[in-house]
Enzyme design. Structure first.
Site, PDB file in Angstrom:
ATOM      1  N   GLU A 217      -7.936 -16.143   0.763  1.00  0.00           N
ATOM      2  CA  GLU A 217      -7.675 -14.699  -0.294  1.00  0.00           C
ATOM      3  C   GLU A 217      -6.310 -15.150  -0.947  1.00  0.00           C
ATOM      4  OE1 GLU A 217      -9.513 -11.070   0.592  1.00  0.00           O
ATOM      5  OE2 GLU A 217      -7.618 -10.162   0.271  1.00  0.00           O
ATOM      6  N   ASP A 218      -5.236 -15.299  -0.065  1.00  0.00           N
ATOM      7  CA  ASP A 218      -3.940 -15.264  -0.564  1.00  0.00           C
ATOM      8  C   ASP A 218      -3.008 -16.833  -0.906  1.00  0.00           C
ATOM      9  OD1 ASP A 218      -4.196 -12.608  -0.785  1.00  0.00           O
ATOM     10  OD2 ASP A 218      -3.391 -12.474   1.308  1.00  0.00           O
TER      11      ASP A 218
HETATM   12  P1  NDP Z   1      -3.672  -3.053  -2.179  1.00  0.00           P
HETATM   13  O1  NDP Z   1      -3.992  -1.488  -1.831  1.00  0.00           O
HETATM   14  O2  NDP Z   1      -4.884  -3.997  -1.954  1.00  0.00           O
HETATM   15  O3  NDP Z   1      -2.385  -3.545  -1.272  1.00  0.00           O
HETATM   16  C1  NDP Z   1      -2.675  -3.412   0.135  1.00  0.00           C
HETATM   17  C2  NDP Z   1      -2.951  -4.922   0.533  1.00  0.00           C
HETATM   18  O4  NDP Z   1      -1.577  -5.686   0.627  1.00  0.00           O
HETATM   19  C3  NDP Z   1      -3.129  -4.453   2.073  1.00  0.00           C
HETATM   20  O5  NDP Z   1      -4.368  -4.398   2.400  1.00  0.00           O
HETATM   21  C4  NDP Z   1      -2.506  -5.935   3.143  1.00  0.00           C
HETATM   22  O6  NDP Z   1      -3.459  -6.813   2.622  1.00  0.00           O
HETATM   23  C5  NDP Z   1      -1.319  -6.524   1.914  1.00  0.00           C
HETATM   24  N1  NDP Z   1       0.039  -6.160   2.207  1.00  0.00           N
HETATM   25  C6  NDP Z   1       0.869  -6.850   2.003  1.00  0.00           C
HETATM   26  N2  NDP Z   1       1.974  -6.510   2.527  1.00  0.00           N
HETATM   27  C7  NDP Z   1       1.838  -5.110   2.956  1.00  0.00           C
HETATM   28  C8  NDP Z   1       2.677  -4.051   3.519  1.00  0.00           C
HETATM   29  N3  NDP Z   1       3.993  -4.106   3.728  1.00  0.00           N
HETATM   30  N4  NDP Z   1       2.053  -2.929   3.578  1.00  0.00           N
HETATM   31  C9  NDP Z   1       0.630  -2.873   3.331  1.00  0.00           C
HETATM   32  N5  NDP Z   1      -0.095  -3.823   2.813  1.00  0.00           N
HETATM   33  C10 NDP Z   1       0.465  -4.959   2.623  1.00  0.00           C
HETATM   34  O7  NDP Z   1      -2.943  -2.982  -3.349  1.00  0.00           O
HETATM   35  P2  NDP Z   1      -3.170  -3.578  -4.560  1.00  0.00           P
HETATM   36  O8  NDP Z   1      -1.910  -3.876  -5.275  1.00  0.00           O
HETATM   37  O9  NDP Z   1      -4.099  -4.687  -4.490  1.00  0.00           O
HETATM   38  O10 NDP Z   1      -3.657  -2.273  -5.062  1.00  0.00           O
HETATM   39  C11 NDP Z   1      -5.078  -2.255  -5.572  1.00  0.00           C
HETATM   40  C12 NDP Z   1      -5.702  -0.840  -5.480  1.00  0.00           C
HETATM   41  O11 NDP Z   1      -4.522   0.117  -5.393  1.00  0.00           O
HETATM   42  C13 NDP Z   1      -6.542  -0.373  -6.824  1.00  0.00           C
HETATM   43  O12 NDP Z   1      -7.866  -0.455  -6.144  1.00  0.00           O
HETATM   44  C14 NDP Z   1      -6.388   0.871  -7.228  1.00  0.00           C
HETATM   45  O13 NDP Z   1      -7.058   1.786  -7.383  1.00  0.00           O
HETATM   46  C15 NDP Z   1      -5.119   1.348  -6.247  1.00  0.00           C
HETATM   47  N6  NDP Z   1      -3.820   1.995  -6.919  1.00  0.00           N
HETATM   48  C16 NDP Z   1      -3.421   3.262  -6.609  1.00  0.00           C
HETATM   49  C17 NDP Z   1      -2.438   3.813  -7.033  1.00  0.00           C
HETATM   50  C18 NDP Z   1      -2.120   5.095  -6.588  1.00  0.00           C
HETATM   51  O14 NDP Z   1      -0.981   5.613  -7.066  1.00  0.00           O
HETATM   52  N7  NDP Z   1      -2.862   5.874  -5.879  1.00  0.00           N
HETATM   53  C19 NDP Z   1      -1.598   2.967  -7.921  1.00  0.00           C
HETATM   54  C20 NDP Z   1      -2.149   1.938  -8.203  1.00  0.00           C
HETATM   55  C21 NDP Z   1      -3.184   1.120  -7.735  1.00  0.00           C
HETATM   56  P3  NDP Z   1      -3.896  -8.015   3.383  1.00  0.00           P
HETATM   57  O15 NDP Z   1      -3.912  -7.712   4.757  1.00  0.00           O
HETATM   58  O16 NDP Z   1      -4.904  -8.883   2.913  1.00  0.00           O
HETATM   59  O17 NDP Z   1      -2.372  -8.919   3.266  1.00  0.00           O
END
Ligand code: NDP
Ligand code: ZN
Length: 181
Positions: A67-68
């Site tokens: 994925e990354d």
């Molecule tokens: P994500 O919500 O997908 O990011 C979280 C993912 O990033 C985790 O699942 C993890 O995945 C990885 N990660 C890496 N470092 C960290 C950390 N320190 N803490 C937590 N997670 C971490 O973010 P995206 O940027 O991809 O956002 C996409 C979604 O967020 C969209 O669906 C949109 O709807 C929503 N969104 C919401 C907003 C709001 O204000 N409510 C604003 C903007 C977007 P892994 O384990 O795979 O590394």
């Protein structure tokens, strides 16, 4: 026939993932080295879940490589065999889809993945929930962090019934995260 795995394959996976993630950092304030995360996921499955199944632990270490990073499923299959490759595939979102759709599909599919993939998913969400509480991405509002916790909880709900200890640990981690927020 299922391939046999050994401790040396687990260490080879750690080395492989460290190399693939070498230039990446977590999104959190501390920007810790990315490899800390898959190691934490695998260690949680082993220590808290008391799981010693090697394909599960190896796939946990490798779970974010396709994925990354530029790693392909073919690379994983050639290096670690079909069992591990299919588990990594179950952990890999289709990046051609929009992010919101990927999030929806994770909730929809989590009850349908294999027993081993459920273990990895629960541990992965546990680590991310902990990170969202303790080391969130600096630009995330409380609303966005709360939405992440709600979403992770729905994904884990689909995975329940595979490992009581891991599931209880997720629930405790989520409760603590909600307190912090
Ligand atoms: P994500 O919500 O997908 O990011 C979280 C993912 O990033 C985790 O699942 C993890 O995945 C990885 N990660 C890496 N470092 C960290 C950390 N320190 N803490 C937590 N997670 C971490 O973010 P995206 O940027 O991809 O956002 C996409 C979604 O967020 C969209 O669906 C949109 O709807 C929503 N969104 C919401 C907003 C709001 O204000 N409510 C604003 C903007 C977007 P892994 O384990 O795979 O590394
Ligand atoms: Zn992950």
């Amino acid at each position: 026939m299922q391939a046999e795995y050994f401790t040396r394959d687990l260490l080879r996976a750690a080395r492989f993932a460290a190399e693939k993630h070498r230039d990446q950092r977590r999104k959190g304030i501390e920007a810790s080295p990315y490899i800390n995360h898959p190691i934490e996921v695998a260690e949680l499955i082993s220590r808290v879940g008391e799981v010693d199944d090697l394909p599960t632990l190896i796939a946990a270490i490798l779970h974010d490589t396709v994925e990354d990073t530029e790693t392909t499923f073919e690379d994983i299959e050639n290096a670690f065999g079909a069992d591990v490759c299919s588990l990594v595939a179950e952990m890999t979102d289709d990046k051609s889809l929009p992010k919101a759709e990927r999030k929806r599909l994770q909730v929809e599919h989590s009850s349908q993945v294999s027993h081993r993939a459920k273990l990895i998913k629960i541990a992965d969400k546990t680590c991310n929930v902990k990170d969202v509480a303790n080391s969130p991405p600096p630009d995330w509002s409380v609303k966005r962090r709360t939405e992440y916790l709600d979403w992770a909880s729905r994904v884990v709900d689909g995975c329940r019934g595979v490992n009581e200890k891991l599931e209880r640990h997720f629930d405790e981690t989520l409760a603590r995260a909600r307190e912090v927020l």
